[in-house]
Every structure is written in structure tokens, then in C-alpha cells.
Enzyme design. Structure first.
Site, PDB file in Angstrom:
ATOM      1  N   ASN A 102      41.312  39.139  41.159  1.00  0.00           N
ATOM      2  CA  ASN A 102      40.407  39.859  42.163  1.00  0.00           C
ATOM      3  C   ASN A 102      40.127  39.157  43.180  1.00  0.00           C
ATOM      4  O   ASN A 102      39.450  38.079  43.167  1.00  0.00           O
ATOM      5  CB  ASN A 102      39.183  40.622  41.521  1.00  0.00           C
ATOM      6  CG  ASN A 102      38.141  41.294  42.305  1.00  0.00           C
ATOM      7  OD1 ASN A 102      37.081  41.110  42.350  1.00  0.00           O
ATOM      8  ND2 ASN A 102      38.633  41.761  43.425  1.00  0.00           N
ATOM      9  N   GLY A 103      40.489  39.601  44.572  1.00  0.00           N
ATOM     10  CA  GLY A 103      40.058  38.731  45.678  1.00  0.00           C
ATOM     11  C   GLY A 103      41.408  38.854  46.514  1.00  0.00           C
ATOM     12  O   GLY A 103      42.299  39.624  46.527  1.00  0.00           O
TER      13      GLY A 103
END
Ligand code: AMP
Length: 464
Positions: A102-103
Site C-alpha cells: 500500500n503506497g
């Protein structure tokens, strides 16, 4: 914009991960996937669409093992195709590895170009795979050493989970852009993007990984490592404004309490002479509640959201004005007609949706509409994992407040101040990323891949 969940040391690892992903569905609806490890091999299932579309009982029963990770995806880097769905799984000389991320790694294309020149063949166009390639090229006896070294070659936003033959590894970037929490879960150890994923599973001892913390879990054994610290942590304040679920606790604060506090402050900073406060559901609910409590103006659910609208729907042959918004939101005329309304939403990005909503509330008979936004004007695109359009498309990057108000056709418009917003969070103000509001990009970037030109990285530029 993605959700990740993982668990080590539970018989029903895949099933728990599936439930965790269900709770994190709001973080991405484009694709989802899950990998489990059964002490002999990886079992993988990935698909386009939502968790419920992909994981049927037959599929889940195939995902055996006591270790699993999963992902819900909303692409901010790489295209929307099944091949880019996560987990990404590869075979290396250290054994099979699976990763979820995530990111966003803004400069990963540069690392990728270098690796490709040196012979690497990538399976996906997503930035996540870069980390696996860096690991595969630098094998170490302990896989965590290979990961720690790879992570020092990339910069940006990442909360990661990896499944290896020997354990589950969780890592949060040194800036701490995205949340990542850990908990004890019925004898196992679980990790999730948000605490709401733990609630159904009755997890206990919930804690947040520190920025730069890397945790390795193998059965009951937990080891902790730390990446070199950066000057300032940069937790994404927009998670609190819009992205996270209100029943979650992230960065040490309850999301619903923060949003309510933002609404209260908004009422103080920019009061409105009105008869009812109406939230734009769902993101405006808590700030509207706060606005109503502080101002004493009654809270009314004057807009109803249809929760069953999927990502795509068939457009009618005959044009219906503002179809896209009206299929999702419908005004309650009986509440709105003849009233002066404070309409509360969390943010304005392009302004197109807000304009349609204001029009819809006006058509339902509102006498006046005062739009209040529980965050500052969004002026800069996010490079750390929130999906925002290019700078030119951000209405507040181009126009002043009165021009935006005119475009949106509201009687008045006000945003929450940045100082006010930061005051609603319990951490040090400087420990949050506020780049989307003031252009203070904390990770140095050479080029902006979306705009194909050099991008400002200093605060001087940001102040323009
Ligand atoms: P618009 O008026 O078209 O800029 O749309 C504003 C709406 O978009 C608000 O209701 C926000 O809650 C919502 N919003 C804010 N950020 C995002 C995002 N990154 N992706 C999708 N919707 C968003």
C-alpha cells in the site's frame, strides 16, 4: 489507495485474510488477491473486482496454510489489469516470495529502468515489483536482510507485507506515510492497514508499526528491525480526512473523532446562517455532525446514498442531467425544500461532483446552500498513494475561493484551515504529510512521472 491484511500462525489464515480484506474494501475495489503458504508451496488467487466477487468457498478452501497475505487494489501506479493485481509472487534463490503493497514509490521507474538495462524482466507495470527485483538480486542468508537492503534503495510510501518460506514480514516506510497495524489474533499475529479489519476477528493488543519498523513473525517468534530514520515522519493526514474508515484508529487517533473535531472547528472558523446541516454521505457524515453540534444547527440526512452502485453502470440512451452523481445520491426533498442549508463534505478535488451535488440540492428546493469543506483546498497532486488528478485538474490549484464558489454555484464556500486541521490530530503537526494542501513533498523526487517534467521539491516552490 490499497488495503493490506496478513496473518501468521492461524489454521484459517486465508479465511481470516479474506475477512480482513472485506473490512478494507473501501481502500480499493479494482482488484483483490490473496496468497497462502502451506509449508510446501504458495497458493495464489487474484481477480478483478471486489472481494466478494473473487473469493468463493471453493477458492478459499484451496488456499491452505497458517500464513497468508491479501490486498485490495486501487491503482495509483501501473494500469488496471489483472496482471497488476497483488500479491506479486516470484521465485528467488531465497525461495518463493509474495508481496502486497500500500503506497506509491514516485521514483521507482528510475530504479526499474536501471534494473531493466541490467537484464531484469518485470511481470507487472506496478512499482511494487521493483522491491522484489532488488531483493532477488541481493540474496542474503536471512531474507529480512535482503529486504532491509532493498528498502534502502527505494524512497516513497510503502506499507508492505511479505510471505516467505520462513515467516511473514511487515514493513512501514521511514516516513510512515500509510498506516500499518499489528495485533494478536486468536493465537496468530495479524497485520492490517486499518484497525477496523481487526474488530470482527476479535484481535487484541493492537499496536501501530513505527515509521521505518520492520517486523518478522515466524510462529510465536517476533523480531523487530528499524530502517534508518528520516528527518521528519510524514503520516498522510488525508487518511483522516477521507480515506480511512471512520470506525478505525490510525496514527494514534480515532478517525471518527478527528472528523467530528474537524467539523466543530469548521463551524467555529466559518459559521453559516442556516437552518439545517446536511452531510454529503459518506465522507461528510462526521464533519457535518461536528458542525451541527458546535453550531447548534440541526443535523438532517438530506442526501441519501445508494450503497449498491457498483463501479460501472449502464448509461441510459436518453441523457439524464448529472446522471453519474444522481444515481449515487438522491436528495430528500421534504427535508430540504425552502431551507437554508449548510452542506458539508470532506474535500473538493476537481469540483465537478460538488457542483452537481449543489445543483441537485438546489433543485430539491434549498433556499440557500453554504458549502463547508472539512479540509484545506487540494492544490497539489499526491505522489504517495492517494489517487488525485494532475495539478491542472485540481480546481483549487487554478482558482481563488470566490471563483470556485461561483463555479460550484454555492451561496458561500469555506474550507478548514491547515492549522485547524493539524490541531485536530494528536501528533506533532510537523509529523504529518500535508503535500496535497501546501506542496510540501518530503521525499525528494527527480521527475514527476505523471507530468513528465521536473517537479518542485522544495517548500519555497510549494509556497507559490
Ligand atoms: P469533486 O467535486 O469532483 O472534486 O469531488 C469531490 C468528492 O470527491 C468529495 O465528496 C470527496 O469525498 C471525494 N474525493 C476526495 N478525494 C478523492 C479521491 N482521491 N478519490 C475519489 N474521490 C475522492
Amino acid at each position: 489507495m490499497c488495503g493490506i491484511f496478513g496473518i501468521e500462525g492461524h489454521e484459517e489464515a486465508a479465511y481470516f485474510t479474506y475477512l480482513g480484506l472485506y473490512a478494507l474494501q473501501h481502500r480499493g475495489q479494482e482488484s483483490a488477491g490473496l496468497v497462502s503458504w502451506d509449508e510446501a508451496q504458495m497458493h495464489v488467487e487474484r481477480g478483478m473486482g471486489e472481494v466478494a466477487d473473487i473469493f468463493k468457498p471453493r477458492v478459499l478452501s484451496r488456499l491452505e496454510g497458517r500464513r497468508a497475505i491479501g490486498h485490495t487494489r486501487y491503482s495509483t501506479s501501473g494500469t488496471s489489469v489483472l496482471n497488476n493485481a497483488q500479491p506479486v509472487v516470484v521465485n528467488t534463490s531465497m525461495g518463493p516470495l509474495a508481496i502486497v503493497h500500500n503506497g506509491n514509490l514516485p521514483d521507482s521507474h528510475l530504479v526499474r529502468q536501471r534494473l531493466e538495462k541490467e537484464g531484469s524482466i518485470f511481470q507487472t507495470t506496478s512499482d511494487t515489483e521493483v522491491i522484489l527485483h532488488l531483493m532477488a538480486r541481493n540474496p542474503r542468508e536471512r531474507i529480512v536482510d535482503s529486504l532491509l537492503s532493498a528498502l534502502q534503495e527505494v524512497q516513497g510510501a510503502y506499507s508492505l507485507l511479505l510471505v516467505t518460506e520462513n515467516g511473514l514480514i511487515a514493513a512501514r516506510d521511514p516516513y510512515g506515510f500509510r498506516p500499518l497495524l499489528m495485533a494478536e489474533c486468536q493465537g496468530g499475529t495479524a497485520f492490517a492497514s486499518e484497525s477496523c479489519a481487526f474488530d470482527l476477528l476479535e484481535a487484541t493488543r493492537v499496536e501501530e508499526l513505527q515509521p521505518g519498523e520492520v517486523v518478522v513473525v515466524q510462529g510465536d517468534n517476533i523480531e523487530r528491525y528499524h530502517l534508518p530514520p528520516v528527518h521528519k515522519p510524514s503520516r498522510c493526514a488525508f487518511e483522516h480526512v477521507y480515506f480511512a474508515r471512520p470506525d478505525s484508529n490510525i496514527f494514534g487517533d480515532s478517525v471518527s473523532s478527528v472528523r467530528t473535531a474537524m467539523g466543530r472547528l469548521l463551524a467555529e472558523e466559518s459559521p453559516a446562517n442556516a437552518e439545517i446541516v446536511v452531510p454529503v454521505p459518506d465522507s461528510g457524515l462526521f464533519p457535518a455532525l461536528g458542525f451541527s453540534k458546535k453550531s447548534g444547527i440541526p443535523f438532517e440526512l438530506g442526501l441519501i446514498r445508494n450503497h449498491y452502485v457498483g463501479r460501472t453502470f449502464i448509461q441510459p440512451q436518453q441523457s439524464i442531467r448529472d446522471f453519474g452523481v444522481r444515481v449515487k445520491l438522491n436528495p430528500v426533498r421534504q427535508l430540504i425544500e425552502g431551507k437554508k442549508v449548510v452542506l458539508v463534505d470532506d474535500s473538493i478535488v476537481r469540483g465537478t461532483t460538488s457542483r452537481k451535488i449543489v445543483r441537485m440540492v438546489r433543485d430539491a428546493g434549498a433556499k440557500e446552500i453554504h458549502l463547508r469543506i472539512s479540509s484545506p483546498p487540494t492544490r497539489w497532486p499526491c505522489h504517495y498513494g492517494i489517487d488525485t488528478p494532475r495539478r491542472e485538474e485540481l480546481i483549487a490549484a487554478r482558482w481563488e475561493l470566490d471563483e470556485i464558489c461561483g463555479y460550484i454555484e454555492a451561496d458561500s464556500l469555506a474550507y478548514l484551515s491547515l492549522e485547524g486541521l493539524l490541531g485536530c490530530l494528536s501528533g506533532e503537526p510537523a509529523s504529518y504529510c500535508t503535500a496535497c494542501w501546501n506542496g510540501d513533498y518530503r521525499v525528494p523526487m527527480t521527475a514527476d512521472p505523471r507530468q513528465g517534467r521536473l517537479f518542485p521539491i522544495s517548500t519555497e516552490d510549494a509556497d507559490r
